[in-house]
Design a protein around this motif. Structure first.
Motif, mmCIF file in Angstrom:
data_model
loop_
_atom_site.group_PDB
_atom_site.id
_atom_site.type_symbol
_atom_site.label_atom_id
_atom_site.label_comp_id
_atom_site.label_asym_id
_atom_site.label_seq_id
_atom_site.Cartn_x
_atom_site.Cartn_y
_atom_site.Cartn_z
ATOM 1 N N CYS A 64 46.884 5.424 71.773
ATOM 2 C CA CYS A 64 47.616 6.672 72.006
ATOM 3 C C CYS A 64 47.014 7.778 71.155
ATOM 4 O O CYS A 64 46.116 7.544 70.357
ATOM 5 C CB CYS A 64 49.115 6.498 71.757
ATOM 6 S SG CYS A 64 49.652 6.843 70.074
ATOM 7 N N SER A 156 50.178 10.722 80.088
ATOM 8 C CA SER A 156 49.944 9.502 79.323
ATOM 9 C C SER A 156 49.998 9.784 77.825
ATOM 10 O O SER A 156 49.636 10.869 77.372
ATOM 11 C CB SER A 156 48.561 8.961 79.679
ATOM 12 O OG SER A 156 48.125 8.044 78.712
ATOM 13 N N LYS A 158 48.038 8.635 75.933
ATOM 14 C CA LYS A 158 46.636 8.772 75.521
ATOM 15 C C LYS A 158 46.211 10.242 75.449
ATOM 16 O O LYS A 158 45.239 10.578 74.795
ATOM 17 C CB LYS A 158 45.731 8.073 76.531
ATOM 18 C CG LYS A 158 45.548 6.596 76.271
ATOM 19 C CD LYS A 158 44.468 6.061 77.182
ATOM 20 C CE LYS A 158 44.285 4.578 76.995
ATOM 21 N NZ LYS A 158 43.777 4.200 75.693
ATOM 22 N N VAL A 182 55.008 9.534 80.731
ATOM 23 C CA VAL A 182 55.367 8.146 81.006
ATOM 24 C C VAL A 182 56.483 7.628 80.109
ATOM 25 O O VAL A 182 57.330 6.842 80.517
ATOM 26 C CB VAL A 182 54.139 7.188 80.882
ATOM 27 C CG1 VAL A 182 53.290 7.232 82.100
ATOM 28 C CG2 VAL A 182 53.359 7.474 79.621
#
Ligand code: SF4
Length: 185
Positions: A64, A156, A158, A182
């Motif tokens: 992440c 995300s 990420k 998400v």
């Protein structure tokens, strides 16, 4: 009398059978190892340093965008062991449960390294250009047939700040407000 599987009852008891099976398995395994000479005791030096010549490289967890610190131990270009970065300014020597497993994510045999397409039931490798062309053509067809609200865009963990900005811009350009994260944090 036969049992439920249609077999005649054995003359040896269940406990004796399990004991014999364990002994047999032990002898089989020991013979296999000694025949191939694949086992030996580790030397004191190997116990102290199982990866001689390895380097400790400071990096970050990429699962992440928190970017917690990781020490990657690398031997001959291969990541072999992971440690926490005690002096990292953000994570300060800690990881979440996902980050502690980052090395296994990288080394996993299930890791997908390139686009795959299922053709006649078989996964085939395709180029990135083909993957992007085919996915975008399908998305545009869906939007033409059903309008822009046909899609929902989920961001995300990420994504860093800049990626999140572009993701929001892309969703606006697509023409919908159907956007969320998400994790909905
Ligand atoms: S996944 Fe966990 S360890 Fe990795 S950067 Fe995010 S919070 Fe840190």
């Amino acid at each position: 009398m036969e049992n439920a599987q249609g077999n005649a009852p054995s003359k040896i008891g269940r406990r004796s059978f399990l004991k014999l099976a364990a002994i047999g398995a032990g002898i089989g395994a020991a013979s296999a190892f000694t025949a191939g000479k694949s086992l030996r005791a580790a030397s004191a030096e190997e116990i102290k340093n199982p990866f001689p010549g390895s380097k400790r490289v400071k990096t970050i967890c990429s699962i992440c965008s928190a970017g917690c610190g990781i020490i990657a131990e690398v031997q001959n270009g291969v990541w072999v062991r992971q440690d926490v970065a005690q002096d990292h300014p953000i994570s300060q020597g800690s990881h979440c449960c996902k980050g502690i497993d980052q090395i296994d994510l990288i080394k996993s045999k299930q890791r997908v390294k390139f686009p795959l397409k299922k053709v006649n039931g078989e996964w085939k490798r395709i180029t990135w250009d083909q993957a992007v062309d085919e996915i975008s053509a399908k998305m545009l067809k869906l939007r033409a047939e059903n309008g822009p609200d046909v899609a929902m865009f989920l961001g995300s963990a990420k994504f860093n700040l800049q990626q999140a900005y572009y993701f929001r811009k892309f969703t606006a350009m697509w023409g919908t407000n159907n956007i969320d994260h998400v994790a909905r944090v």
